[in-house]
Motif scaffolding. Structure first.
Motif, PDB file in Angstrom:
ATOM      1  N   ALA A  14     -25.244  26.596 -69.342  1.00  0.00           N
ATOM      2  CA  ALA A  14     -25.316  25.864 -70.602  1.00  0.00           C
ATOM      3  C   ALA A  14     -25.358  26.904 -71.709  1.00  0.00           C
ATOM      4  O   ALA A  14     -25.656  28.076 -71.450  1.00  0.00           O
ATOM      5  N   PRO A  15     -25.036  26.524 -72.941  1.00  0.00           N
ATOM      6  CA  PRO A  15     -25.122  27.508 -74.016  1.00  0.00           C
ATOM      7  C   PRO A  15     -26.500  28.167 -74.058  1.00  0.00           C
ATOM      8  O   PRO A  15     -27.525  27.492 -74.011  1.00  0.00           O
ATOM      9  N   TYR A  16     -26.504  29.489 -74.073  1.00  0.00           N
ATOM     10  CA  TYR A  16     -27.729  30.290 -74.160  1.00  0.00           C
ATOM     11  C   TYR A  16     -28.588  30.219 -72.890  1.00  0.00           C
ATOM     12  O   TYR A  16     -29.759  30.574 -72.930  1.00  0.00           O
ATOM     13  N   ARG A  17     -27.988  29.830 -71.784  1.00  0.00           N
ATOM     14  CA  ARG A  17     -28.751  29.733 -70.536  1.00  0.00           C
ATOM     15  C   ARG A  17     -27.929  30.309 -69.390  1.00  0.00           C
ATOM     16  O   ARG A  17     -26.864  29.786 -69.051  1.00  0.00           O
ATOM     17  N   LEU A  18     -28.443  31.378 -68.780  1.00  0.00           N
ATOM     18  CA  LEU A  18     -27.733  32.083 -67.712  1.00  0.00           C
ATOM     19  C   LEU A  18     -28.487  31.959 -66.394  1.00  0.00           C
ATOM     20  O   LEU A  18     -29.680  32.257 -66.323  1.00  0.00           O
ATOM     21  N   ASP A  19     -27.781  31.530 -65.358  1.00  0.00           N
ATOM     22  CA  ASP A  19     -28.338  31.548 -64.009  1.00  0.00           C
ATOM     23  C   ASP A  19     -27.926  32.880 -63.386  1.00  0.00           C
ATOM     24  O   ASP A  19     -26.795  33.033 -62.918  1.00  0.00           O
ATOM     25  N   ALA A  20     -28.835  33.844 -63.404  1.00  0.00           N
ATOM     26  CA  ALA A  20     -28.498  35.198 -62.940  1.00  0.00           C
ATOM     27  C   ALA A  20     -28.020  35.195 -61.499  1.00  0.00           C
ATOM     28  O   ALA A  20     -27.224  36.058 -61.104  1.00  0.00           O
ATOM     29  N   ARG A  21     -28.462  34.233 -60.705  1.00  0.00           N
ATOM     30  CA  ARG A  21     -28.086  34.203 -59.296  1.00  0.00           C
ATOM     31  C   ARG A  21     -26.587  34.032 -59.097  1.00  0.00           C
ATOM     32  O   ARG A  21     -26.056  34.344 -58.025  1.00  0.00           O
ATOM     33  N   ARG A  22     -25.896  33.531 -60.105  1.00  0.00           N
ATOM     34  CA  ARG A  22     -24.447  33.332 -60.027  1.00  0.00           C
ATOM     35  C   ARG A  22     -23.669  34.412 -60.789  1.00  0.00           C
ATOM     36  O   ARG A  22     -22.441  34.460 -60.700  1.00  0.00           O
ATOM     37  N   CYS A  23     -24.383  35.250 -61.523  1.00  0.00           N
ATOM     38  CA  CYS A  23     -23.730  36.251 -62.376  1.00  0.00           C
ATOM     39  C   CYS A  23     -23.214  37.413 -61.530  1.00  0.00           C
ATOM     40  O   CYS A  23     -23.943  37.971 -60.707  1.00  0.00           O
ATOM     41  N   ILE A  24     -21.977  37.812 -61.753  1.00  0.00           N
ATOM     42  CA  ILE A  24     -21.378  38.898 -60.981  1.00  0.00           C
ATOM     43  C   ILE A  24     -22.123  40.211 -61.211  1.00  0.00           C
ATOM     44  O   ILE A  24     -22.271  41.028 -60.293  1.00  0.00           O
ATOM     45  N   SER A  25     -22.613  40.428 -62.410  1.00  0.00           N
ATOM     46  CA  SER A  25     -23.401  41.648 -62.661  1.00  0.00           C
ATOM     47  C   SER A  25     -24.644  41.662 -61.775  1.00  0.00           C
ATOM     48  O   SER A  25     -24.984  42.688 -61.181  1.00  0.00           O
ATOM     49  N   TYR A  26     -25.313  40.534 -61.688  1.00  0.00           N
ATOM     50  CA  TYR A  26     -26.499  40.440 -60.832  1.00  0.00           C
ATOM     51  C   TYR A  26     -26.122  40.633 -59.369  1.00  0.00           C
ATOM     52  O   TYR A  26     -26.763  41.396 -58.637  1.00  0.00           O
ATOM     53  N   LEU A  27     -25.074  39.960 -58.922  1.00  0.00           N
ATOM     54  CA  LEU A  27     -24.683  40.009 -57.516  1.00  0.00           C
ATOM     55  C   LEU A  27     -24.285  41.405 -57.066  1.00  0.00           C
ATOM     56  O   LEU A  27     -24.580  41.814 -55.941  1.00  0.00           O
ATOM     57  N   THR A  28     -23.621  42.151 -57.934  1.00  0.00           N
ATOM     58  CA  THR A  28     -23.127  43.483 -57.548  1.00  0.00           C
ATOM     59  C   THR A  28     -24.129  44.597 -57.812  1.00  0.00           C
ATOM     60  O   THR A  28     -23.962  45.706 -57.297  1.00  0.00           O
ATOM     61  N   ILE A  29     -25.179  44.313 -58.599  1.00  0.00           N
ATOM     62  CA  ILE A  29     -26.124  45.372 -58.975  1.00  0.00           C
ATOM     63  C   ILE A  29     -27.548  45.067 -58.513  1.00  0.00           C
ATOM     64  O   ILE A  29     -28.156  45.847 -57.780  1.00  0.00           O
ATOM     65  N   GLU A  30     -28.085  43.945 -58.926  1.00  0.00           N
ATOM     66  CA  GLU A  30     -29.495  43.637 -58.666  1.00  0.00           C
ATOM     67  C   GLU A  30     -29.735  43.054 -57.273  1.00  0.00           C
ATOM     68  O   GLU A  30     -30.787  43.294 -56.670  1.00  0.00           O
ATOM     69  N   HIS A  31     -28.782  42.281 -56.777  1.00  0.00           N
ATOM     70  CA  HIS A  31     -28.948  41.591 -55.499  1.00  0.00           C
ATOM     71  C   HIS A  31     -28.736  42.562 -54.343  1.00  0.00           C
ATOM     72  O   HIS A  31     -27.701  43.209 -54.237  1.00  0.00           O
ATOM     73  N   ALA A  32     -29.730  42.644 -53.470  1.00  0.00           N
ATOM     74  CA  ALA A  32     -29.677  43.655 -52.406  1.00  0.00           C
ATOM     75  C   ALA A  32     -29.112  43.131 -51.100  1.00  0.00           C
ATOM     76  O   ALA A  32     -28.692  43.916 -50.248  1.00  0.00           O
ATOM     77  N   GLY A  33     -29.075  41.834 -50.912  1.00  0.00           N
ATOM     78  CA  GLY A  33     -28.688  41.285 -49.615  1.00  0.00           C
ATOM     79  C   GLY A  33     -27.257  40.794 -49.549  1.00  0.00           C
ATOM     80  O   GLY A  33     -26.364  41.293 -50.244  1.00  0.00           O
ATOM     81  N   SER A  34     -27.071  39.796 -48.703  1.00  0.00           N
ATOM     82  CA  SER A  34     -25.753  39.219 -48.498  1.00  0.00           C
ATOM     83  C   SER A  34     -25.347  38.389 -49.712  1.00  0.00           C
ATOM     84  O   SER A  34     -26.139  37.607 -50.243  1.00  0.00           O
ATOM     85  N   ILE A  35     -24.124  38.568 -50.166  1.00  0.00           N
ATOM     86  CA  ILE A  35     -23.617  37.791 -51.299  1.00  0.00           C
ATOM     87  C   ILE A  35     -23.236  36.397 -50.797  1.00  0.00           C
ATOM     88  O   ILE A  35     -22.540  36.266 -49.786  1.00  0.00           O
ATOM     89  N   PRO A  36     -23.695  35.338 -51.464  1.00  0.00           N
ATOM     90  CA  PRO A  36     -23.399  33.975 -51.019  1.00  0.00           C
ATOM     91  C   PRO A  36     -21.905  33.757 -50.779  1.00  0.00           C
ATOM     92  O   PRO A  36     -21.068  34.162 -51.591  1.00  0.00           O
TER      93      PRO A  36
END
Length: 367
Positions: free
Chosen positions: A217-239
Motif C-alpha cells: 500500500a502507499p507508504y507501506r512495505l512488506d520487507a519479506r517480499r522485497c528483493i533487497s531484503y531477500l538477497t541481503i537480509e534473509h539468510a535462509g531459503s528464498i520462498p
C-alpha cells in the motif's frame, strides 16, 4: 519547540559548511519527540513485515525514542550523502532498466557497487562531530550509519531532508532518492529544520514496477517480499513463489527508484568511494556463480556485499540463473547456464544445493 540562540544558529551554519567539505549533500536538525511515529512502527512490526530482521524488535520503542536510546540526547543532526557514481551517464536510469532485460547478467544495486557506505559515512560523520566539538566545546554525541535502532527516514523527514515516498524511501526535490542517510545524536539543543511537503501526488510508478509487489500500500512495505531484503537480509531459503519474480537481481533492487520521476534530479557523488567496481557491473551470471570463496572475498573487499558471505551470494546467483534459463531462447547460452549450475550441484552447502537444483528445474528444454 527549541528556542535557539544566535550562537546555536551560527553553529548549525558552521556544521553545514563543514559537512559540505566532507562530501555531505545536506544537513538537517530534528527534535527527539517521535511519539507520533510509534503507532505506525508498532503496526508494521505486529504484521511481521520486518521478516527476519529481529533487531527491529530487540530494542522495543527505543527506535522512536532517541533520548532513551542515547540518554541525554536533545537534538539529532541528520546528514545526506549522494551516491550516484560520478561516471553515471545522463540516461543512467534508462540504461539500468535496460540491463534488467539482459537475463544473463547479474544485477547489483547501484549503491553496492562501490565502497561500503557504512564505513564512508561513519568516518565522515565522526570528522564532522570532531569539528563541532572544536567549534562549540565539549559535546555528548553518538554517530549512527544504519547501524543501530534508529528511525532514519523519520528523522530525515522531520529535519527537512525530504518526504517519505510511497516506496518508503526519502525523496528530495533536488536529489531524488539516490542518497545515504546518517545521524549524530547530540546533547545540545539546536534549531530544528523545517520539514517539506509530500510531492508524490497521484503517482504510483514505484508500486506498479515492484516485481514482488512488496509495496503493499502507499507508504507501506512488506520487507519479506522485497528483493533487497531477500538477497541481503534473509539468510535462509528464498520462498519458492518469489524466486521467479526476482529476475536477475543478485544483490539489492533499484526498480522502484529507477522509475521514480524525481530521480531525474539525482545528483552525482562527490566522493570516488561510490564509483562502481568492474567486477560488480556487467558480469555474466555463469561467471559470478563460478567465483570461489577467495575470489568473492577479493572482489567484495571493502564493499557492502561481503557481509552476506559466499554461500548467500551463490544462492542469489543460482536463483537468477534459474530465471535466465527459463527465459533464454538461445540454446547455446542455455547449455552454458545449465553447465555452470551443474558445477555447483554438489556444493557442500545445503542452501546452495537447494537453489541450484531449483534453477536446474527451470530448464525445460534440456535433460
Amino acid at each position: 519547540m527549541i528556542h535557539s540562540t544566535p550562537f546555536d544558529t551560527a553553529l548549525v551554519a558552521h556544521i553545514r559548511a563543514t559537512a559540505r567539505q566532507l562530501g555531505f549533500s545536506q544537513i538537517g536538525v530534528s527534535g527527539v519527540d517521535l511519539r507520533s511515529a510509534e503507532p505506525g512502527l508498532l503496526a508494521w512490526l505486529e504484521r511481521g513485515f520486518h521478516g527476519d530482521m529481529h533487531y527491529m524488535t530487540s530494542h522495543g520503542l527505543k527506535r522512536a525514542r532517541p533520548a532513551e536510546l542515547v540518554p541525554g540526547t536533545v537534538s539529532v543532526i541528520t546528514a545526506r550523502m549522494d551516491y550516484l557514481p560520478a561516471t553515471a551517464p545522463d540516461d543512467w536510469s534508462a540504461q539500468e532498466l535496460g540491463r534488467l532485460q539482459q537475463s544473463g547478467e547479474g544485477i547489483v544495486s547501484l549503491y553496492a557497487r562501490g565502497r561500503d557506505y557504512h564505513k564512508v559515512l561513519r568516518g565522515r560523520l565522526q570528522k564532522l562531530a570532531d569539528a563541532i566539538v572544536l567549534q562549540a566545546g565539549p559535546l555528548g554525541y553518538r554517530v549512527f550509519t544504519d547501524s543501530a535502532p534508529v528511525l532514519e527516514a523519520e528523522l530525515a523527514v522531520r529535519s527537512g531532508q525530504g518526504w517519505r515516498g510511497k516506496h518508503t524511501l526519502v525523496l528530495n526535490r533536488e536529489a531524488g532518492s539516490m542518497f545515504f542517510l546518517g545521524e549524530i545524536y547530540v546533547d545540545r539543543a539546536l534549531p530544528e529544520s523545517v520539514p517539506v511537503q509530500d510531492h508524490c501526488g497521484s503517482c504510483s510508478a514505484c508500486m506498479d514496477v515492484c516485481p514482488t509487489r512488496a509495496i503493499v500500500a502507499p507508504y507501506r512495505l512488506d520487507a519479506r517480499r522485497c528483493i533487497s531484503y531477500l538477497t541481503i537480509e534473509h539468510a535462509g531459503s528464498i520462498p519458492l513463489e518469489l524466486r521467479p519474480l526476482m529476475g536477475n537481481h543478485i544483490y539489492g533492487c533499484d526498480d522502484c527508484q529507477l522509475v521514480c520521476p524525481w530521480n531525474k534530479f539525482a545528483k552525482r557523488a562527490t566522493l570516488p568511494d561510490f564509483d562502481g567496481r568492474a567486477h560488480l557491473s556487467g558480469q555474466g551470471l555463469c561467471h559470478l556463480l563460478d567465483w570461489t570463496e577467495a575470489q568473492f572475498l577479493q572482489y567484495t573487499e571493502g564493499g557492502p556485499i561481503r557481509r552476506i558471505g559466499h554461500e548467500r551470494w551463490l544462492r542469489n546467483v543460482a536463483v537468477a540463473l534459474g530465471n535466465a534459463l527459463r527465459n533464454e531462447p538461445d540454446s547455446t547460452l542455455r547449455q552454458s547456464m545449465h553447465d555452470a549450475l551443474q558445477r555447483r550441484a554438489a556444493h557442500e552447502s545445503a542452501l546452495v544445493r537447494e537453489h541450484v537444483q531449483w534453477a536446474l528445474e527451470q530448464n525445460t528444454t534440456l535433460g
